[in-house]
Design an enzyme around this catalytic site. Structure first.
Site, short mmCIF file in Angstrom:
data_model
loop_
_atom_site.label_atom_id
_atom_site.label_comp_id
_atom_site.label_asym_id
_atom_site.label_seq_id
_atom_site.Cartn_x
_atom_site.Cartn_y
_atom_site.Cartn_z
N GLN A 1 47.57 44.44 42.69
CA GLN A 1 46.40 44.17 41.84
C GLN A 1 46.61 44.71 40.43
OE1 GLN A 1 43.48 42.92 43.86
NE2 GLN A 1 42.91 42.06 41.89
N LYS B 1 48.63 42.10 38.67
CA LYS B 1 47.83 40.87 38.57
C LYS B 1 46.77 41.00 37.48
CE LYS B 1 46.08 39.55 42.53
NZ LYS B 1 45.16 39.28 43.66
N LYS C 1 41.97 48.75 45.35
CA LYS C 1 41.65 47.93 46.53
C LYS C 1 41.04 48.85 47.56
CE LYS C 1 42.22 43.63 47.89
NZ LYS C 1 42.41 42.42 47.08
N GLY D 1 35.00 41.09 46.69
CA GLY D 1 35.31 40.63 48.05
C GLY D 1 36.80 40.45 48.27
N ASP D 2 37.15 40.26 49.51
CA ASP D 2 38.50 39.89 49.94
C ASP D 2 38.31 39.40 51.39
OD1 ASP D 2 41.51 40.21 48.97
OD2 ASP D 2 41.52 40.82 51.05
N ASN E 1 37.36 31.50 51.94
CA ASN E 1 36.97 31.23 50.55
C ASN E 1 38.12 30.61 49.76
OD1 ASN E 1 37.26 32.48 47.64
ND2 ASN E 1 35.10 32.11 48.00
N SER F 1 36.03 37.57 37.97
CA SER F 1 35.33 38.84 38.20
C SER F 1 35.23 39.62 36.89
CB SER F 1 36.09 39.70 39.21
OG SER F 1 35.75 39.37 40.54
P1 NDP Z 1 38.29 34.94 53.98
O1 NDP Z 1 37.85 36.06 54.82
O2 NDP Z 1 37.27 34.07 53.34
O3 NDP Z 1 39.28 34.00 54.77
C1 NDP Z 1 40.46 34.52 55.33
C2 NDP Z 1 41.16 33.40 56.06
O4 NDP Z 1 42.47 33.83 56.42
C3 NDP Z 1 40.46 33.01 57.35
O5 NDP Z 1 40.71 31.67 57.62
C4 NDP Z 1 41.16 33.93 58.34
O6 NDP Z 1 41.11 33.48 59.68
C5 NDP Z 1 42.58 33.90 57.85
N1 NDP Z 1 43.25 35.12 58.25
C6 NDP Z 1 42.88 36.39 57.98
N2 NDP Z 1 43.71 37.26 58.54
C7 NDP Z 1 44.62 36.52 59.19
C8 NDP Z 1 45.74 36.84 59.96
N3 NDP Z 1 46.10 38.13 60.20
N4 NDP Z 1 46.49 35.82 60.45
C9 NDP Z 1 46.16 34.54 60.22
N5 NDP Z 1 45.07 34.17 59.50
C10 NDP Z 1 44.34 35.15 58.99
O7 NDP Z 1 39.24 35.60 52.86
P2 NDP Z 1 39.73 35.00 51.47
O8 NDP Z 1 39.82 33.53 51.54
O9 NDP Z 1 38.90 35.63 50.41
O10 NDP Z 1 41.18 35.64 51.35
C11 NDP Z 1 42.36 34.96 51.75
C12 NDP Z 1 43.55 35.55 51.02
O11 NDP Z 1 43.37 35.41 49.62
C13 NDP Z 1 43.80 37.05 51.24
O12 NDP Z 1 45.19 37.28 51.21
C14 NDP Z 1 43.16 37.69 50.03
O13 NDP Z 1 43.72 38.95 49.74
C15 NDP Z 1 43.52 36.67 48.96
N6 NDP Z 1 42.73 36.68 47.75
C16 NDP Z 1 41.37 36.55 47.77
C17 NDP Z 1 40.65 36.53 46.61
C18 NDP Z 1 39.19 36.28 46.59
O14 NDP Z 1 38.64 36.16 45.49
N7 NDP Z 1 38.50 36.16 47.71
C19 NDP Z 1 41.30 36.73 45.31
C20 NDP Z 1 42.74 36.77 45.37
C21 NDP Z 1 43.40 36.77 46.56
P3 NDP Z 1 40.21 34.25 60.75
O15 NDP Z 1 38.83 33.71 60.56
O16 NDP Z 1 40.80 33.92 62.06
O17 NDP Z 1 40.31 35.73 60.43
O1 2IT Z 2 43.00 40.03 45.57
C1 2IT Z 2 42.15 39.84 44.68
O2 2IT Z 2 42.46 39.60 43.52
C2 2IT Z 2 40.74 39.85 45.08
N1 2IT Z 2 40.42 40.00 46.26
C3 2IT Z 2 39.66 39.72 44.04
C4 2IT Z 2 39.44 41.02 43.34
C5 2IT Z 2 38.27 41.06 42.40
O3 2IT Z 2 38.00 42.17 41.93
O4 2IT Z 2 37.65 40.03 42.12
#
Ligand code: NDP
Ligand code: 2IT
Length: 452
Positions: free
Chosen positions: A115, A118, A130, A169-170, A244, A384
């Site tokens: 992060q 990034k 984080k 969130g994450d 998401n 954000s």
């Molecule tokens: P969500 O909780 O909305 O969705 C996560 C998704 O990934 C779900 O479909 C989940 O399935 C799947 N998943 C989680 N853990 C595992 C695992 N161990 N093996 C396989 N599938 C898995 O999270 P986000 O969409 O927010 O985050 C997804 C990725 O994006 C993460 O790596 C996060 O760090 C990254 N990210 C998110 C940001 C954000 O703004 N939200 C910003 C930048 C990066 P299940 O329902 O089965 O757990």
């Molecule tokens: O991995 C990421 O960049 C995030 N989960 C979003 C972090 C944020 O502060 O919006």
């Protein structure tokens, strides 16, 4: 050691491994960055002397705490919570919170380290952090999630603040969880302030924040393709995840004329040869956000689709574009080889570190256009940052303005990667570009502060 004696890459990594024994994800993230940085600073004495990388790879602090809550059967449950504050050299700590049973200190240290680079790449004044907990929201009632979030914030609130550290969130932390945590912060402190981002529009959230990560990853993909006079239109895409990031990445691919073939969760993936169009994406969003269901249910609704269970991942499906949007280390060497064999032309990472080091090497060796998460998914944290600006100004910018700003921010990040990552033969090593550009700003700020 004399000030001019340089520690080499091997010695540096041995030290990281020794000091962080067993923290495999953290060591992997540092290794991926360190190789490029050692090349870059080879002739830059001041960075060696000030031990900049050694310092960035040691978090400013890690807070770890007990989170107690009561489930619906009145059983007392005990979870572990953390906040890793990696670096506030260029702005207050900023980064998401993850609630997932796999969360541990290594995972959060890797995410806070990534992060830092990034957030620097976005060009906005944000440091890296984080946090999260080993809490599993799956199968929990809304009341249970609320009690957990309130308990988590009852400790976290004393370590954060709008000028100190701003979580978001994450995985496992979306609008519902941010609402419960923001409410508890406000209740404890009696202050309404922009201490979290990813808030709903009614209470200080920003337009475009829910879409920003997934859309941003597709904009980054488009920028990479345009750099070699190609485009997304008419191309097929495999996407992992169904949360998401994955659903918004799918939405933008469809809007730009691509065809999305897969989505997944931790149990398996669905393959829809007809393409996952906007109506189907909307259905998946409702499945995940309202009913909190599983992706396998997609096949009950859309009979043309196939489900592959047992934790199968979608990388064997033939496609020209790949967007890993689930979690770390979900795309291995064999998966990368399968994608290359099937003719993938570009990979853009919505997730953080989804591809293993061996997988990245496969893409690089095959000269595949590969955008690492710290650049490709930076749109989320960038918006954000804009949410923070709006909260400070006590104003809300409109959707169109934020959409334009996201597009511009992703172009800026792409340009920086090209500046530091383009080789003489024209191939852009986006990992190298992102690492060096992200490092330089943080490193120069640290030089200004002296030794601390
Ligand atoms: P969500 O909780 O909305 O969705 C996560 C998704 O990934 C779900 O479909 C989940 O399935 C799947 N998943 C989680 N853990 C595992 C695992 N161990 N093996 C396989 N599938 C898995 O999270 P986000 O969409 O927010 O985050 C997804 C990725 O994006 C993460 O790596 C996060 O760090 C990254 N990210 C998110 C940001 C954000 O703004 N939200 C910003 C930048 C990066 P299940 O329902 O089965 O757990
Ligand atoms: O991995 C990421 O960049 C995030 N989960 C979003 C972090 C944020 O502060 O919006």
């Amino acid at each position: 050691m004399a000030a001019t004696d340089h520690v080499d890459f091997e010695t540096f990594m041995n030290g990281v491994k020794r000091r962080n024994s067993g923290q495999t994800e953290f060591i992997q993230a540092v290794q991926e960055v360190a190789q490029d940085i050692f090349d870059f600073i080879e002739d830059k004495e001041e960075y060696h002397e000030a031990q900049i990388l050694r310092r960035i790879a040691e978090p400013d602090r890690i807070v770890s705490f007990r989170v107690c809550w009561e489930d619906d059967n009145h059983c007392v449950r005990v979870q572990r919570g953390w906040r890793v504050q990696n670096s506030n050299a260029i702005g207050p700590y900023k980064g998401g919170l993850r609630f997932h049973p796999s969360v541990n200190e290594s995972v959060l240290k890797f995410l806070a380290f990534e992060q830092t680079f990034k957030n620097s790449l976005t060009g906005l004044p944000m440091g890296g952090g984080k946090g999260g907990a080993n809490f599993n929201p799956k199968g929990k009632s809304d009341s249970e999630v609320m009690r957990f979030c309130q308990s988590f914030m009852t400790e976290l609130y004393r370590h954060i603040g709008p000028e100190t550290d701003i979580p978001a969130g994450d995985i496992g932390v979306g609008g519902r969880e941010i609402g419960y945590m923001f409410g508890q912060y406000k209740r404890i402190t009696n202050r309404w302030e922009g201490v979290l981002t990813g808030k709903a529009l009614e209470y200080g959230g920003s337009a475009m924040r829910p879409e920003a990560t997934g859309y941003g990853a597709v904009y980054f993909l488009r920028n990479m393709l345009r750099h070699k006079d190609e485009d997304i239109e008419g191309r097929s895409a495999v996407i992992s995840g169904s949360g998401n990031v994955a659903t918004h990445a799918a939405e933008k691919i469809v809007q730009l004329g691509g065809k999305v073939l897969t989505l997944s969760d931790s149990d398996g993936f669905i393959y829809d040869p007809d393409g996952i169009d906007q109506d189907k994406i909307d259905w998946v969003k409702r499945l995940k956000n309202e009913r909190r269901g599983r992706i396998s249910e997609y096949c009950d609704e859309y009979s043309g689709a196939e489900y592959h269970g047992d934790g199968a991942r979608p990388w064997s499906v033939e496609a020209e574009l790949a967007l890993p949007c689930a979690t770390q280390n979900e795309l291995h060497q064999e998966d990368a080889k399968a994608l290359v064999k099937n003719g993938v032309v570009a990979v853009s990472e919505g997730a953080n570190m989804p591809t293993t080091l061996e997988g990245v090497k496969v893409f690089h060796d095959a000269r595949i256009t590969y955008g690492p998460g710290k650049a490709a998914n930076a749109g989320g944290v960038a918006v954000s940052g804009l949410e923070m600006s709006q909260n400070s100004e006590r104003i809300s910018w409109n959707h169109g303005r934020l959409a334009d700003m996201l597009t511009e921010l992703m172009e800026g990040i792409h340009e920086k990667c090209v500046q530091y990552g383009e080789a003489e033969n024209g191939y852009v090593d986006y990992v190298r570009g992102a690492n060096i550009a992200g490092f330089k700003k943080v490193a120069d700020a640290m030089l200004a502060f002296g030794v601390m």
